[in-house]
Design a protein around this motif. Sequence first.
Motif, mmCIF file in Angstrom:
data_model
loop_
_atom_site.group_PDB
_atom_site.id
_atom_site.type_symbol
_atom_site.label_atom_id
_atom_site.label_comp_id
_atom_site.label_asym_id
_atom_site.label_seq_id
_atom_site.Cartn_x
_atom_site.Cartn_y
_atom_site.Cartn_z
ATOM 1 N N PRO A 206 50.393 27.661 32.822
ATOM 2 C CA PRO A 206 50.027 26.727 31.755
ATOM 3 C C PRO A 206 48.922 27.196 30.817
ATOM 4 C CG PRO A 206 49.009 26.051 33.797
ATOM 5 C CD PRO A 206 49.856 27.233 34.132
ATOM 6 N N ASP A 207 48.107 28.187 31.241
ATOM 7 C CA ASP A 207 46.991 28.618 30.395
ATOM 8 C C ASP A 207 46.641 30.071 30.722
ATOM 9 O OD1 ASP A 207 45.361 28.618 32.752
ATOM 10 O OD2 ASP A 207 45.062 26.467 32.495
ATOM 11 N N ASN A 208 45.595 30.575 30.083
ATOM 12 C CA ASN A 208 45.211 31.988 30.262
ATOM 13 C C ASN A 208 44.005 32.158 31.186
ATOM 14 O OD1 ASN A 208 43.140 31.028 28.691
ATOM 15 N ND2 ASN A 208 43.496 32.409 26.946
ATOM 16 N N SER A 209 43.719 31.172 32.010
ATOM 17 C CA SER A 209 42.508 31.207 32.827
ATOM 18 C C SER A 209 42.533 32.289 33.905
ATOM 19 C CB SER A 209 42.268 29.839 33.478
ATOM 20 O OG SER A 209 43.364 29.464 34.288
ATOM 21 N N LEU A 210 43.700 32.827 34.223
ATOM 22 C CA LEU A 210 43.809 33.870 35.245
ATOM 23 C C LEU A 210 44.129 35.246 34.667
ATOM 24 C CD1 LEU A 210 45.830 32.246 38.184
ATOM 25 C CD2 LEU A 210 43.461 32.992 38.234
ATOM 26 N N GLU A 211 44.465 35.299 33.389
ATOM 27 C CA GLU A 211 45.039 36.507 32.808
ATOM 28 C C GLU A 211 44.138 37.730 32.929
ATOM 29 O OE1 GLU A 211 47.077 37.944 28.583
ATOM 30 O OE2 GLU A 211 46.579 35.822 28.930
ATOM 31 N N ASP A 212 42.846 37.580 32.709
ATOM 32 C CA ASP A 212 41.944 38.735 32.762
ATOM 33 C C ASP A 212 41.868 39.329 34.159
ATOM 34 O OD1 ASP A 212 41.412 38.447 30.090
ATOM 35 O OD2 ASP A 212 39.506 37.389 30.370
ATOM 36 N N THR A 213 41.883 38.485 35.165
ATOM 37 C CA THR A 213 41.760 38.952 36.550
ATOM 38 C C THR A 213 43.109 39.309 37.145
ATOM 39 O OG1 THR A 213 39.861 37.464 36.793
ATOM 40 C CG2 THR A 213 40.793 38.399 38.814
ATOM 41 N N TYR A 214 44.121 38.499 36.853
ATOM 42 C CA TYR A 214 45.475 38.712 37.374
ATOM 43 C C TYR A 214 46.463 38.679 36.200
ATOM 44 C CZ TYR A 214 43.110 37.484 41.737
ATOM 45 O OH TYR A 214 42.235 37.446 42.795
ATOM 46 N N PRO A 215 46.748 39.828 35.590
ATOM 47 C CA PRO A 215 47.589 39.882 34.385
ATOM 48 C C PRO A 215 48.979 39.296 34.571
ATOM 49 C CG PRO A 215 46.463 41.974 34.751
ATOM 50 C CD PRO A 215 46.231 41.152 35.966
ATOM 51 N N GLU A 216 49.477 39.258 35.810
ATOM 52 C CA GLU A 216 50.814 38.698 36.017
ATOM 53 C C GLU A 216 50.857 37.201 35.720
ATOM 54 O OE1 GLU A 216 48.943 38.846 40.248
ATOM 55 O OE2 GLU A 216 48.776 39.872 38.318
ATOM 56 N N PHE A 217 49.679 36.552 35.713
ATOM 57 C CA PHE A 217 49.605 35.125 35.404
ATOM 58 C C PHE A 217 49.234 34.914 33.943
ATOM 59 C CE2 PHE A 217 48.638 34.811 40.094
ATOM 60 C CZ PHE A 217 49.876 34.271 40.433
ATOM 61 N N LYS A 218 49.944 35.582 33.066
ATOM 62 C CA LYS A 218 49.731 35.422 31.629
ATOM 63 C C LYS A 218 50.274 34.066 31.184
ATOM 64 C CE LYS A 218 50.886 37.596 27.190
ATOM 65 N NZ LYS A 218 51.616 38.721 26.532
ATOM 66 N N GLU A 219 49.579 33.430 30.267
ATOM 67 C CA GLU A 219 50.015 32.122 29.784
ATOM 68 C C GLU A 219 51.464 32.178 29.304
ATOM 69 O OE1 GLU A 219 48.678 28.595 26.624
ATOM 70 O OE2 GLU A 219 47.556 30.484 26.733
ATOM 71 N N GLY A 220 52.290 31.248 29.773
ATOM 72 C CA GLY A 220 53.690 31.183 29.384
ATOM 73 C C GLY A 220 54.630 31.952 30.287
ATOM 74 N N ALA A 221 54.094 32.789 31.167
ATOM 75 C CA ALA A 221 54.935 33.577 32.064
ATOM 76 C C ALA A 221 55.578 32.679 33.118
ATOM 77 C CB ALA A 221 54.112 34.673 32.740
ATOM 78 N N VAL A 222 56.826 32.987 33.469
ATOM 79 C CA VAL A 222 57.518 32.274 34.548
ATOM 80 C C VAL A 222 57.322 33.079 35.824
ATOM 81 C CG1 VAL A 222 59.720 31.419 35.415
ATOM 82 C CG2 VAL A 222 59.205 31.296 32.961
ATOM 83 N N VAL A 223 56.687 32.471 36.820
ATOM 84 C CA VAL A 223 56.266 33.187 38.023
ATOM 85 C C VAL A 223 56.752 32.458 39.266
ATOM 86 C CG1 VAL A 223 54.266 34.046 39.324
ATOM 87 C CG2 VAL A 223 54.195 34.009 36.821
#
Length: 344
Positions: A206-223
């Motif tokens: 839902p957001d980019n709060s994890l992207e810097d630490t865990y790039p796989e959790f980029k905002e909009g990504a289906v995981v």
Amino acid sequence: MKETAKEAARQRKIYMILIIILIIVLTVLGGGYYFMMQTKAASQKTSGKNSDDQSRTSQTSGSDTLEYKGGTYRYNDHLSNYLFLGIDTRNSVDTYQTQEDAGQADAIFVVSMDRATEEIKVLFIPRDSMTEIEVFNPSGKSLGESTDHINIQYAFGDGKQKSCELMKIAVSNLLDGLPIQGYCSMNMDGIPVITDFVGGVQITVPDNSLEDTYPEFKEGAVVNITGENAEKFVRYRDTDKTQSALVRQERQKTYLQALIQKAQEKAGEDAGFVADLYDSIKSYTVTNMGNDVFAKLLTASGNGITDTETVPGEGKQGKNFDEYQVDKDALSDLIISMFYEKIQ
């Protein structure tokens, strides 16, 4: 007719256990979406309020009533209040013995059920709320009371019943002596167990709060969220940033919604699924609440949650850690509105 009655009873049991699981999951996630929204609401409600000598409740001597801001109130004795806790420890609770094992309460909230109207209200307590707690030395001797974060009260117990009882007292004291009839806590190891038990869930970040630490959790990504990465997704926060506990709330809501949907699908396919799921997390929970209590919560839950509130206050940066300074005047207003009835 008998078969229909048996099937209805079976369905009630399934839904009862599902309610238990969802309440516990909400607990261990830290209050989730409700906490985030109610914190904002509490801030709006309390802004601009001044201290008032009449704002604290005053019990009438020898009576079950109290005088408050010119009115007379009586505690609603139809209420049953239950404390739910999410704990930042791991492993089976049966292995816990001392303060070193106990951990801290990462999430704290009170579920209040009105037995007469069958309505449920929820009061969230920020984990960093500053209040009076009882301090103990490692051998368990009381050293008296001290003002500190309410979540560390749990750490002065044994990680089991003693810790829960200490939190029950601390929360009751914070809430002007509110009666608390039971408690239920769950630790972090329950998250991956639940996730794997339903076969994992698929979410859209839902957001980019994890992207810097865990790039796989980029905002909009289906995981695909499994037991391996579930805790990372729902619990990670940057502790170097003030009030970072609030940032992860949207991720937790996303996970919880996906988990509920998947659990409902599995329960529809297998009548024994929900009971087995509950059994899988029992090792990570501590409770003094019987099945009868959860059955009553089930009945009341059919009416939905009629009110969700957060202890009013303001998050501030303390000397060493984040602090949540409780607005005691606004809290008294809230306690009166949630748990008392005006009689004149």
